[in-house]
Design a protein around this motif. Structure first.
Motif, mmCIF file in Angstrom:
data_model
loop_
_atom_site.group_PDB
_atom_site.id
_atom_site.type_symbol
_atom_site.label_atom_id
_atom_site.label_comp_id
_atom_site.label_asym_id
_atom_site.label_seq_id
_atom_site.Cartn_x
_atom_site.Cartn_y
_atom_site.Cartn_z
ATOM 1 N N ASP A 1 2.420 -1.292 9.012
ATOM 2 C CA ASP A 1 1.960 0.176 9.044
ATOM 3 C C ASP A 1 3.043 1.114 9.136
ATOM 4 N N GLY A 2 2.872 1.587 7.206
ATOM 5 C CA GLY A 2 3.608 2.359 7.643
ATOM 6 C C GLY A 2 3.122 3.991 6.114
ATOM 7 N N GLU A 3 3.851 4.371 5.821
ATOM 8 C CA GLU A 3 3.845 5.384 4.738
ATOM 9 C C GLU A 3 4.643 4.774 3.189
ATOM 10 N N TYR A 4 3.675 4.681 2.182
ATOM 11 C CA TYR A 4 4.365 3.920 1.253
ATOM 12 C C TYR A 4 4.114 5.238 0.218
ATOM 13 N N PRO A 5 5.684 5.612 -0.311
ATOM 14 C CA PRO A 5 5.691 7.010 -1.189
ATOM 15 C C PRO A 5 5.326 6.647 -2.228
ATOM 16 N N THR A 6 4.985 5.180 -3.233
ATOM 17 C CA THR A 6 4.309 4.733 -4.515
ATOM 18 C C THR A 6 3.111 4.265 -4.162
ATOM 19 N N TRP A 7 2.232 3.758 -5.374
ATOM 20 C CA TRP A 7 1.173 3.078 -5.700
ATOM 21 C C TRP A 7 1.055 1.603 -5.197
ATOM 22 N N ASP A 8 2.548 0.911 -5.992
ATOM 23 C CA ASP A 8 3.069 0.230 -6.787
ATOM 24 C C ASP A 8 3.003 -0.259 -4.729
#
Length: 133
Positions: free
Chosen positions: A112-119
């Motif tokens: 789990d985590g926030e992802y800054p990019t789509w990829d």
């Protein structure tokens, strides 16, 4: 599962739960990208997240387990996939969240985590699926 079946499910969520059309399109694109990378999503379940209407959460069933929860911002897909090109528009929105991927639902590993990019968000979903095999 083919993409058309997923699209119908997302449209059902839009009709039954007032899901924002941008969010539904983002989730559909996310599932399609996972499937393009070999992850077969067998079901999608909608659930509003604790923050309310600004972000929506979807559970993705991979094989026979609910393995991934993905949350998307209420932005058009182009903004989510290419935020650098839409910095002004994003800055003008009221909410500045990102994509969140959670792999601790029924899986052995927590990504789990926030992802800054789509990829990066897609890659997290692929890793979660691979870790469950």
């Amino acid at each position: 599962m083919d993409v058309v079946r997923i699209m119908l499910r997302v449209e059902d969520f839009m009709a039954s739960a007032d899901v924002n059309t941008d969010v539904a399109a983002n989730v559909l694109a996310y599932v399609a990208e996972l499937e393009r990378r070999g992850v077969i999503v067998s079901d999608v379940k909608h659930e509003p997240d604790a923050d309310g209407a600004e972000e929506w959460s979807f559970r993705l069933k991979i094989t026979n387990r609910w393995l991934v929860r993905v949350m998307m911002p209420v932005w058009p897909l182009e903004w989510v996939q290419r935020p650098a090109e839409f910095e002004e528009q994003i800055a003008a929105t009221e909410w500045h969240g990102g994509m969140y991927v959670d792999g601790s639902l029924d899986g052995p590993t927590d990504f789990d985590g926030e992802y800054p990019t789509w990829d990066e968000a897609v890659e997290a979903g692929v890793r979660i699926a691979a870790g469950s095999e």
